[in-house]
Motif scaffolding. Sequence first.
Motif, mmCIF file in Angstrom:
data_model
loop_
_atom_site.group_PDB
_atom_site.id
_atom_site.type_symbol
_atom_site.label_atom_id
_atom_site.label_comp_id
_atom_site.label_asym_id
_atom_site.label_seq_id
_atom_site.Cartn_x
_atom_site.Cartn_y
_atom_site.Cartn_z
ATOM 1 N N ILE A 67 50.183 45.422 50.532
ATOM 2 C CA ILE A 67 49.431 44.076 50.426
ATOM 3 C C ILE A 67 48.784 43.624 49.043
ATOM 4 O O ILE A 67 48.806 42.251 48.748
ATOM 5 C CB ILE A 67 48.068 44.334 51.404
ATOM 6 N N GLU A 68 48.340 44.380 48.259
ATOM 7 C CA GLU A 68 48.067 44.279 46.960
ATOM 8 C C GLU A 68 49.136 43.509 46.037
ATOM 9 O O GLU A 68 49.189 42.641 45.545
ATOM 10 C CB GLU A 68 47.521 45.188 45.917
ATOM 11 N N ALA A 69 50.256 43.874 46.539
ATOM 12 C CA ALA A 69 51.467 43.336 45.748
ATOM 13 C C ALA A 69 51.912 42.020 46.461
ATOM 14 O O ALA A 69 52.307 41.034 45.489
ATOM 15 C CB ALA A 69 52.855 44.320 45.830
ATOM 16 N N VAL A 70 51.840 41.803 47.683
ATOM 17 C CA VAL A 70 52.095 40.663 48.123
ATOM 18 C C VAL A 70 51.114 39.555 47.819
ATOM 19 O O VAL A 70 51.458 38.590 47.511
ATOM 20 C CB VAL A 70 51.993 40.942 49.755
ATOM 21 N N ARG A 73 51.646 37.998 44.414
ATOM 22 C CA ARG A 73 52.988 37.232 44.606
ATOM 23 C C ARG A 73 52.672 35.894 45.228
ATOM 24 O O ARG A 73 52.993 34.774 44.820
ATOM 25 C CB ARG A 73 54.060 37.918 44.944
ATOM 26 N N LYS A 74 52.064 36.149 46.515
ATOM 27 C CA LYS A 74 51.771 35.150 47.382
ATOM 28 C C LYS A 74 50.494 35.188 48.032
ATOM 29 O O LYS A 74 50.302 35.636 48.927
ATOM 30 C CB LYS A 74 52.893 34.936 48.410
ATOM 31 N N PRO A 75 49.509 34.529 47.262
ATOM 32 C CA PRO A 75 48.053 34.799 47.596
ATOM 33 C C PRO A 75 47.668 34.133 48.962
ATOM 34 O O PRO A 75 46.533 34.677 49.752
ATOM 35 C CB PRO A 75 47.257 33.905 46.623
ATOM 36 N N ASP A 76 48.607 33.212 49.439
ATOM 37 C CA ASP A 76 48.159 32.645 50.687
ATOM 38 C C ASP A 76 48.435 33.379 51.941
ATOM 39 O O ASP A 76 48.256 32.861 52.972
ATOM 40 C CB ASP A 76 48.503 31.284 50.909
ATOM 41 N N ILE A 95 39.001 45.646 53.302
ATOM 42 C CA ILE A 95 38.132 44.439 53.335
ATOM 43 C C ILE A 95 38.309 44.035 51.839
ATOM 44 O O ILE A 95 38.118 42.837 51.665
ATOM 45 C CB ILE A 95 36.784 45.032 53.462
ATOM 46 N N LYS A 96 38.407 44.588 50.760
ATOM 47 C CA LYS A 96 38.600 44.285 49.592
ATOM 48 C C LYS A 96 39.736 43.470 49.315
ATOM 49 O O LYS A 96 39.654 42.583 48.419
ATOM 50 C CB LYS A 96 38.592 45.470 48.350
ATOM 51 N N LEU A 97 40.639 43.824 50.047
ATOM 52 C CA LEU A 97 41.875 42.952 49.866
ATOM 53 C C LEU A 97 42.107 41.854 50.646
ATOM 54 O O LEU A 97 43.107 41.101 50.901
ATOM 55 C CB LEU A 97 43.170 44.063 50.224
ATOM 56 N N GLN A 98 41.211 41.454 51.431
ATOM 57 C CA GLN A 98 40.950 40.322 52.258
ATOM 58 C C GLN A 98 41.880 40.167 53.689
ATOM 59 O O GLN A 98 42.534 39.368 53.666
ATOM 60 C CB GLN A 98 41.188 39.052 51.550
ATOM 61 N N VAL A 99 41.970 41.575 53.940
ATOM 62 C CA VAL A 99 42.756 41.774 55.230
ATOM 63 C C VAL A 99 42.170 41.031 56.356
ATOM 64 O O VAL A 99 41.019 41.059 56.671
ATOM 65 C CB VAL A 99 42.997 43.298 55.541
ATOM 66 N N THR A 183 39.069 40.359 42.643
ATOM 67 C CA THR A 183 39.582 39.647 44.020
ATOM 68 C C THR A 183 39.103 38.171 43.666
ATOM 69 O O THR A 183 38.153 37.755 43.047
ATOM 70 C CB THR A 183 39.385 40.006 45.288
ATOM 71 N N LEU A 184 39.845 37.072 44.485
ATOM 72 C CA LEU A 184 39.308 35.506 44.255
ATOM 73 C C LEU A 184 37.920 35.738 44.923
ATOM 74 O O LEU A 184 37.042 35.006 44.277
ATOM 75 C CB LEU A 184 40.303 35.009 45.150
ATOM 76 N N SER A 185 37.710 36.504 45.699
ATOM 77 C CA SER A 185 36.394 36.360 46.525
ATOM 78 C C SER A 185 35.110 36.999 45.470
ATOM 79 O O SER A 185 34.031 36.249 45.435
ATOM 80 C CB SER A 185 36.279 37.407 47.524
ATOM 81 N N ASP A 186 35.450 37.899 44.497
ATOM 82 C CA ASP A 186 34.497 38.183 43.587
ATOM 83 C C ASP A 186 34.302 36.956 42.640
ATOM 84 O O ASP A 186 33.029 36.751 42.149
ATOM 85 C CB ASP A 186 35.251 39.406 42.947
ATOM 86 N N VAL A 187 35.182 36.379 42.402
ATOM 87 C CA VAL A 187 35.051 35.364 41.495
ATOM 88 C C VAL A 187 34.570 34.247 41.952
ATOM 89 O O VAL A 187 33.466 33.612 41.334
ATOM 90 C CB VAL A 187 36.344 34.976 40.704
ATOM 91 N N ALA A 188 34.695 33.697 43.244
ATOM 92 C CA ALA A 188 34.145 32.800 43.831
ATOM 93 C C ALA A 188 32.706 32.954 44.206
ATOM 94 O O ALA A 188 31.693 32.188 44.041
ATOM 95 C CB ALA A 188 34.761 32.601 45.306
ATOM 96 N N ALA A 189 32.196 34.358 44.461
ATOM 97 C CA ALA A 189 30.912 34.911 44.737
ATOM 98 C C ALA A 189 29.927 34.435 43.284
ATOM 99 O O ALA A 189 28.828 33.836 43.449
ATOM 100 C CB ALA A 189 30.881 35.915 45.220
ATOM 101 N N ALA A 190 30.828 34.911 42.489
ATOM 102 C CA ALA A 190 30.051 34.769 41.077
ATOM 103 C C ALA A 190 29.648 33.490 40.620
ATOM 104 O O ALA A 190 28.484 33.012 40.059
ATOM 105 C CB ALA A 190 30.723 35.397 39.998
#
Length: 268
Positions: A67-70, A73-76, A95-99, A183-190
């Motif tokens: 999942i981390e590798a995917v 490469r393809k965030p969406d 959860i950290k990997l936004q599953v 993750t993107l979520s960390d940056v967005a929350a910040a």
Amino acid sequence: MFKLLIAEDVKIVRETLVNAINWQALGIVLLGAVENGEEVLDWLKHEEPDLLLTDIGMPKMNGLELIEAVKSRKPDIRCIILSGLNEFEHARQAIKLQVLDYVLKPIDPEAIEKVFVNAVEVLSKEREERHALTIAEQAVKEKLPNLTEALPHVAWTGSLKKKKLVEQAMKVVKEGYTRKELTLSDVAAAVGLSDKYLNLLFKEVTGVTINHAIIRLRMEEAARLLKDPTIKIYEICDRIGYTDQDHFRESFKKQYGLTPTEYRNKFL
């Protein structure tokens, strides 16, 4: 219709997933079912699924590593985990990997169908939001020349605000890009924005997504460290936030056209 790829190393489970569920009735096109993460990454070179259903315990690359590798490469791509390992640590990492969801073995077709009904609803809503956003942006662009003439100060303030938000996000990325869990979520929350809006805004201003910016910074730091022959390549991999050396090698070659070893040899 949404496209699905399955990764499951146990043949009987894989065949059950393929044959026991009417994917088309769920609004899903099943692209294929593969045995391991390496095959998934090969698929991504010529096909981009909307959904990935992956087992956790697989050879060569476990589901979380996949999942981390995917995502890099393809965030969406939205990911769903299938596993008999009902352990908190795996759920926490997921959860950290936004599953998107987490399904336990043994296989229950009805339970899996419910999960994918929900997944299709989520993806459909996101697709509708993207479409609405595109229409809204187009409408603004069509009116923008007149607005700029009438209210130049307002137009400039909006543009400046976007740049300031992106600058804040970039600062967070630069300060934390070596963290494995960033993750993107960390940056967005910040910066106080939603994941989706920040990613759209960031790409509008910089031309790249947050994940691509993280990867680029990691590769630039790796290139700098590779010039020092006393630092082992596996140490560089760890320093820049990668857990998988093969993934690091592939990302580095994609950016510089050389493997880390080949790049280092240029400076020896």
